[in-house]
Write a protein that holds these residues in place. Sequence first.
Motif, PDB file in Angstrom:
ATOM      1  N   THR A  65       3.570 -35.103 -40.904  1.00 54.80           N
ATOM      2  CA  THR A  65       4.336 -34.797 -39.704  1.00 54.80           C
ATOM      3  C   THR A  65       5.796 -34.604 -40.079  1.00 54.80           C
ATOM      4  O   THR A  65       6.393 -35.498 -40.698  1.00 54.80           O
ATOM      5  N   PRO A  66       6.385 -33.464 -39.734  1.00 56.45           N
ATOM      6  CA  PRO A  66       5.761 -32.320 -39.064  1.00 56.45           C
ATOM      7  C   PRO A  66       4.870 -31.535 -40.028  1.00 56.45           C
ATOM      8  O   PRO A  66       4.988 -31.677 -41.247  1.00 56.45           O
ATOM      9  N   SER A  67       3.990 -30.731 -39.478  1.00 55.52           N
ATOM     10  CA  SER A  67       3.068 -29.944 -40.287  1.00 55.52           C
ATOM     11  C   SER A  67       3.711 -28.623 -40.696  1.00 55.52           C
ATOM     12  O   SER A  67       4.208 -27.879 -39.843  1.00 55.52           O
ATOM     13  N   TYR A  68       3.721 -28.349 -41.980  1.00 55.24           N
ATOM     14  CA  TYR A  68       4.169 -27.044 -42.483  1.00 55.24           C
ATOM     15  C   TYR A  68       3.567 -26.833 -43.862  1.00 55.24           C
ATOM     16  O   TYR A  68       3.250 -27.780 -44.584  1.00 55.24           O
ATOM     17  N   SER A  69       3.396 -25.580 -44.216  1.00 52.15           N
ATOM     18  CA  SER A  69       2.832 -25.233 -45.519  1.00 52.15           C
ATOM     19  C   SER A  69       3.935 -24.885 -46.503  1.00 52.15           C
ATOM     20  O   SER A  69       5.073 -24.586 -46.122  1.00 52.15           O
ATOM     21  N   GLN A  70       3.573 -24.926 -47.782  1.00 51.82           N
ATOM     22  CA  GLN A  70       4.503 -24.528 -48.829  1.00 51.82           C
ATOM     23  C   GLN A  70       3.709 -24.014 -50.026  1.00 51.82           C
ATOM     24  O   GLN A  70       2.513 -24.234 -50.139  1.00 51.82           O
ATOM     25  N   ASP A 127       8.486 -27.570 -59.991  1.00 50.94           N
ATOM     26  CA  ASP A 127       9.466 -26.662 -60.580  1.00 50.94           C
ATOM     27  C   ASP A 127      10.041 -25.733 -59.514  1.00 50.94           C
ATOM     28  O   ASP A 127      11.191 -25.312 -59.578  1.00 50.94           O
ATOM     29  N   TYR A 128       9.182 -25.402 -58.556  1.00 53.15           N
ATOM     30  CA  TYR A 128       9.589 -24.454 -57.511  1.00 53.15           C
ATOM     31  C   TYR A 128       8.768 -24.734 -56.265  1.00 53.15           C
ATOM     32  O   TYR A 128       7.569 -25.036 -56.349  1.00 53.15           O
ATOM     33  N   THR A 129       9.406 -24.646 -55.114  1.00 58.02           N
ATOM     34  CA  THR A 129       8.712 -24.772 -53.835  1.00 58.02           C
ATOM     35  C   THR A 129       9.257 -23.735 -52.868  1.00 58.02           C
ATOM     36  O   THR A 129      10.474 -23.580 -52.729  1.00 58.02           O
ATOM     37  N   TYR A 130       8.345 -23.014 -52.257  1.00 61.42           N
ATOM     38  CA  TYR A 130       8.719 -22.112 -51.161  1.00 61.42           C
ATOM     39  C   TYR A 130       8.162 -22.671 -49.866  1.00 61.42           C
ATOM     40  O   TYR A 130       6.971 -22.980 -49.758  1.00 61.42           O
ATOM     41  N   ASP A 131       9.020 -22.824 -48.872  1.00 61.46           N
ATOM     42  CA  ASP A 131       8.578 -23.124 -47.516  1.00 61.46           C
ATOM     43  C   ASP A 131       9.592 -22.524 -46.559  1.00 61.46           C
ATOM     44  O   ASP A 131      10.639 -22.033 -46.973  1.00 61.46           O
ATOM     45  N   GLU A 132       9.264 -22.532 -45.305  1.00 63.15           N
ATOM     46  CA  GLU A 132      10.187 -22.028 -44.294  1.00 63.15           C
ATOM     47  C   GLU A 132      10.676 -23.140 -43.375  1.00 63.15           C
ATOM     48  O   GLU A 132      11.587 -22.940 -42.577  1.00 63.15           O
ATOM     49  N   PHE A 133      10.086 -24.317 -43.529  1.00 63.43           N
ATOM     50  CA  PHE A 133      10.459 -25.444 -42.681  1.00 63.43           C
ATOM     51  C   PHE A 133      11.884 -25.909 -42.975  1.00 63.43           C
ATOM     52  O   PHE A 133      12.659 -26.191 -42.053  1.00 63.43           O
ATOM     53  N   GLY A 184      14.631 -24.147 -41.246  1.00 60.97           N
ATOM     54  CA  GLY A 184      14.662 -24.193 -39.793  1.00 60.97           C
ATOM     55  C   GLY A 184      13.562 -23.421 -39.112  1.00 60.97           C
ATOM     56  O   GLY A 184      13.524 -23.331 -37.880  1.00 60.97           O
ATOM     57  N   ASN A 185      12.637 -22.840 -39.892  1.00 64.71           N
ATOM     58  CA  ASN A 185      11.528 -22.082 -39.306  1.00 64.71           C
ATOM     59  C   ASN A 185      10.228 -22.756 -39.715  1.00 64.71           C
ATOM     60  O   ASN A 185       9.896 -22.812 -40.889  1.00 64.71           O
ATOM     61  N   SER A 186       9.485 -23.279 -38.739  1.00 64.34           N
ATOM     62  CA  SER A 186       8.259 -24.003 -39.047  1.00 64.34           C
ATOM     63  C   SER A 186       7.007 -23.172 -38.797  1.00 64.34           C
ATOM     64  O   SER A 186       5.901 -23.700 -38.711  1.00 64.34           O
ATOM     65  N   ASP A 187       7.153 -21.834 -38.666  1.00 58.64           N
ATOM     66  CA  ASP A 187       6.016 -20.984 -38.351  1.00 58.64           C
ATOM     67  C   ASP A 187       5.038 -20.863 -39.515  1.00 58.64           C
ATOM     68  O   ASP A 187       3.871 -20.546 -39.309  1.00 58.64           O
ATOM     69  N   PHE A 188       5.517 -21.072 -40.731  1.00 58.31           N
ATOM     70  CA  PHE A 188       4.661 -20.908 -41.902  1.00 58.31           C
ATOM     71  C   PHE A 188       3.797 -22.159 -42.050  1.00 58.31           C
ATOM     72  O   PHE A 188       4.210 -23.156 -42.622  1.00 58.31           O
ATOM     73  N   PHE A 189       2.570 -22.074 -41.524  1.00 62.43           N
ATOM     74  CA  PHE A 189       1.662 -23.212 -41.587  1.00 62.43           C
ATOM     75  C   PHE A 189       0.223 -22.730 -41.449  1.00 62.43           C
ATOM     76  O   PHE A 189      -0.142 -22.105 -40.458  1.00 62.43           O
TER      77      PHE A 189
END
Length: 543
Positions: A320-325, A353-359, A362-367
């Motif tokens: 929580t909160p739920s988001y993907s990376q 080494d590297y992480t991509y997320d949108e959370f 400020g954007n939590s749509d990527f999940f």
Amino acid sequence: MIKRLLLFAVIISNISVSQNTIGTTFISEGVYDGYTLFTVSTETYLINNCGEVINQWTSTFPPGNSVYLLENGNLLRAGRTSSSDITFGGQGGVVELYNWDGNLIWQYFYDTPMMRQHHDVYPMPNGNILILAATVMSNSEAIQAGRDPLLLTETDLYNEQIIEVTPLGLDSVNIVWEWNIKDHLIQDFDATKDNFGNIGLNPNKLDINFLNGGSGGSNWLHINSIQYNEERDQIILSSRNLSEIWIIDHSTTTAEAASDTGGTYGKGGDLLYRWGNPEAYKQGTNADRTLFGQHTPYFIPSNLPNSGKILLFNNGIDRTPSYSQVDIISPPETSLGVYDYSQNTKYLPNNTDYTYDEFTTGNSDFFSPIVSSARQLPNGNILICEGNQGHFFEINSNEEKVWEYVNPVNSNNGNISSQGDPPPNANLTFRAEKYPTNYAAFDGRDLTPGDPIELNPDLTLCNSLSVSEFEIHPISIYPNPTNGSFKVSSTQNINKIEVYNILGKRVLVSSGTTIDLSFQSSGVYLIKIHSDKNSITKKVVKN
């Protein structure tokens, strides 16, 4: 005629923003030039960056779930049978091979009341196929293996198995290798039962009583991926329910794979490496967990950026909160395939080494709570499949999206949406894989694109990009206008030339620099010229 001129004006204006709702919804400079493969409903599609279909294969089975395009042009695909035995998300049961022309050339059912293929298969370099399957352990067998009876909530427990098969004839196999997780268990619950030991001091084995907060159902592990690395001769697995990735030795014999000795790395079929949830082997707590229902971990091949590292889609369930990376990690190796580990500690690394997320922006749509994948591309981009939404997108090294695609096919019934309408409510896609245009499977094939998958497609976005490389290395096209042939000249190496008519339909592709339009109608054509890394679009008039 006015409509056509307006369309042409839009095409040559280099606008990279579209109102498309499905299919290719965005494309810009820097997108990797390749063909994307995915399977949905009974269809498997190979599309170009414009979403146009390069090839299509039809099965009688929905996905079960992975699909691969082999170097010889054959398609390897898992399908889901209607079996009522061993049922859970990702169930399959049949493995198929199709040739490039869509003909079924081999079909093998691994589907009985006691065993069933699910989620993944993998094509081996020697022509064999790895098959991931669940097999049934009775509750009495599970208890004898050390399972706490209070943690058995169903009538049986699933063992996870990998078999390697050599296809024979039209529908048979020779099983040449086998591995089972039930041979590599440990427990500290009952000293009178099998596998009793100190879990924290034996991280190469799996605690049969660790459920990661789960219910204790038959499908307690839910392996959702097997990927093979030839350099190390190792298989990397993903347990969604335990939020761990595991690496095992493939160099063993079947007998060694059932033991804890033998093979190149001397540990038989025990786990060589694990990462993502140290609580699973009593070297941490839930707070130390770094994976959350992940999918498709694999070693990035040696000829690509970030080679030797592991790339995976970290779904983000149970947090929580739920988001993907998307994560890239470097397993510590003392030598190739030998993983550095200090006794009574957790496996490293501590950080990605590297992480991509949108959370974090400020954007939590990527999940995507389930399915999904991420793939390293040769130009440094990463192709991401946000599978629950049927959304594919490609990011560059600056994490800018350079391509987006929305699957227009309903994954439940195969219905196809029209451009301009919202995406289907269900367009789930297990994975997306992108193959370079020089991939061996394409040698000698007709790659003329057909229409996009979606109904009433809009190709305005495509074939309108210019790049600075050709500004440094200017090109000339002559004669222009032409009555038939024209020649393209540049000091920059030219790999491919594509010709599109004013409506955006590709009518010709050539690896040479002399293009013959003799058999085409008079009018304006767009010429897309590809260099080693980039492309530019020019206008040619055919009289």
